[in-house]
Design an enzyme around this catalytic site. Structure first.
Site, PDB file in Angstrom:
ATOM      1  N   TYR A 156       0.842  -1.206   0.000  1.00 57.48           N
ATOM      2  CA  TYR A 156       0.000   0.000   0.000  1.00 57.48           C
ATOM      3  C   TYR A 156       0.874   1.252   0.000  1.00 57.48           C
ATOM      4  O   TYR A 156       0.621   2.202  -0.759  1.00 57.48           O
ATOM      5  CB  TYR A 156      -0.903  -0.044   1.227  1.00 57.48           C
ATOM      6  CG  TYR A 156      -1.695   1.206   1.524  1.00 57.48           C
ATOM      7  CD1 TYR A 156      -2.878   1.473   0.851  1.00 57.48           C
ATOM      8  CD2 TYR A 156      -1.274   2.104   2.512  1.00 57.48           C
ATOM      9  CE1 TYR A 156      -3.630   2.613   1.142  1.00 57.48           C
ATOM     10  CE2 TYR A 156      -2.020   3.235   2.808  1.00 57.48           C
ATOM     11  CZ  TYR A 156      -3.186   3.489   2.125  1.00 57.48           C
ATOM     12  OH  TYR A 156      -3.919   4.615   2.421  1.00 57.48           O
ATOM     13  N   LYS A 160       1.078   4.162  -2.836  1.00 59.73           N
ATOM     14  CA  LYS A 160       0.790   5.570  -2.562  1.00 59.73           C
ATOM     15  C   LYS A 160       1.979   6.457  -2.916  1.00 59.73           C
ATOM     16  O   LYS A 160       1.799   7.590  -3.401  1.00 59.73           O
ATOM     17  CB  LYS A 160       0.401   5.754  -1.098  1.00 59.73           C
ATOM     18  CG  LYS A 160      -0.953   5.157  -0.725  1.00 59.73           C
ATOM     19  CD  LYS A 160      -2.108   5.811  -1.465  1.00 59.73           C
ATOM     20  CE  LYS A 160      -3.461   5.413  -0.867  1.00 59.73           C
ATOM     21  NZ  LYS A 160      -4.607   6.010  -1.586  1.00 59.73           N
ATOM     22  N   THR A 191     -12.732   6.116   9.302  1.00 63.08           N
ATOM     23  CA  THR A 191     -13.592   5.548   8.264  1.00 63.08           C
ATOM     24  C   THR A 191     -13.983   4.132   8.673  1.00 63.08           C
ATOM     25  O   THR A 191     -13.579   3.629   9.728  1.00 63.08           O
ATOM     26  CB  THR A 191     -12.869   5.494   6.906  1.00 63.08           C
ATOM     27  OG1 THR A 191     -11.775   4.576   6.990  1.00 63.08           O
ATOM     28  CG2 THR A 191     -12.360   6.876   6.502  1.00 63.08           C
TER      29      THR A 191
END
Length: 257
Positions: A156, A160, A191
């Site tokens: 990840y 990014k 979230t």
């Protein structure tokens, strides 16, 4: 303030979290928004909520890992609204790290890079001719502080960081064509990914100079700035929206252990 009157916007992964908050924020400022998400039902709920509040929104089920689906989403936005002015690349995938790097899984690595980085590439490629035609086109990529310094999640984070690089190179290419490209690097944001981990979030707030974790509306506000004419002379930028965590030695590694 309605900075987006007459604008058409496409947002990926807008069925919840940052994407949903951004869809609501831009619609409140006058934009017609295509709420896209791999979960079509979730996209539909967000779009319906915007319409109930007097805004203009459509929904579209889209997997950014699928070139044909991406092209269909862009075509639908242009057909529905007559133009496309703003693309917000919000979709990502993030698998947890293996305990040892040598045990990392090729498949998980590939998915994280494909959705997070290549997905944004697919969307930008499909949208760019329409953004050029609009005369005020903008792309806002949702990156992460993980692309700036070490917070874990190898694949990840690499994706990014790659997205930040793509932001710069695409800004150089698209600038002379009238399209701005910028990236927001959020810190920890409350979230659905953090569902059931309220205690961990509460502990994390002490590691942020501003004393709290982020909310989706914090990122949506930054998107609204970078997508608007207020940022007319801003392109190729990476904007941390992270409560100050990349500015200080935060101690996140201790928490991560």
């Amino acid at each position: 303030m309605r900075r987006f009157e007459g604008y058409a916007v496409l947002i990926t992964a807008a069925g919840s979290g940052i994407g949903a908050a951004t869809a609501h924020r831009l619609a409140e400022e006058g934009a017609s928004v295509l709420v896209s998400d791999i979960d079509g039902a979730a996209a539909g709920k967000v779009a319906a909520s915007i319409r109930e509040q007097g805004g203009t929104a459509r929904e579209f089920a889209c997997d950014v890992g699928d070139k044909a689906a991406v092209e269909a989403a862009v075509a639908y936005a242009v057909e529905a609204f007559g133009r496309l002015d703003v693309l917000v690349n919000n979709a990502c995938a993030c698998h947890p790290d293996a305990p040892l790097f040598e045990d990392e899984d090729d498949g998980e690595w590939a998915v994280d890079l494909d959705i997070t980085l290549t997905g944004a590439y697919r969307c930008a490629r499909a949208a760019l001719p329409h953004l050029v035609a609009s005369g005020r086109g903008a792309i806002v990529n949702i990156g992460s502080v993980n692309g700036i310094q070490d917070f874990g999640n190898h694949a990840y984070s690499a994706a990014k960081a790659g997205l930040a690089s793509l932001t710069r190179t695409l800004a150089g290419h698209a600038g002379p064509r009238g399209v701005r490209v910028n990236l927001i690097a959020p810190g920890t944001v409350r979230t659905a990914a953090w569902a059931g981990r309220d205690e961990q979030l509460d502990a994390m707030r002490e590691l942020y100079p501003l004393g709290r974790v982020g909310e989706p509306k914090d990122i949506a506000a930054a998107v609204a700035f970078l997508a608007s004419a207020d940022a007319a002379w801003v392109t190729g930028a990476v904007l941390p929206v992270d409560g100050g965590t990349t500015a200080v030695s935060s101690g996140f590694k201790i928490m991560r252990g």
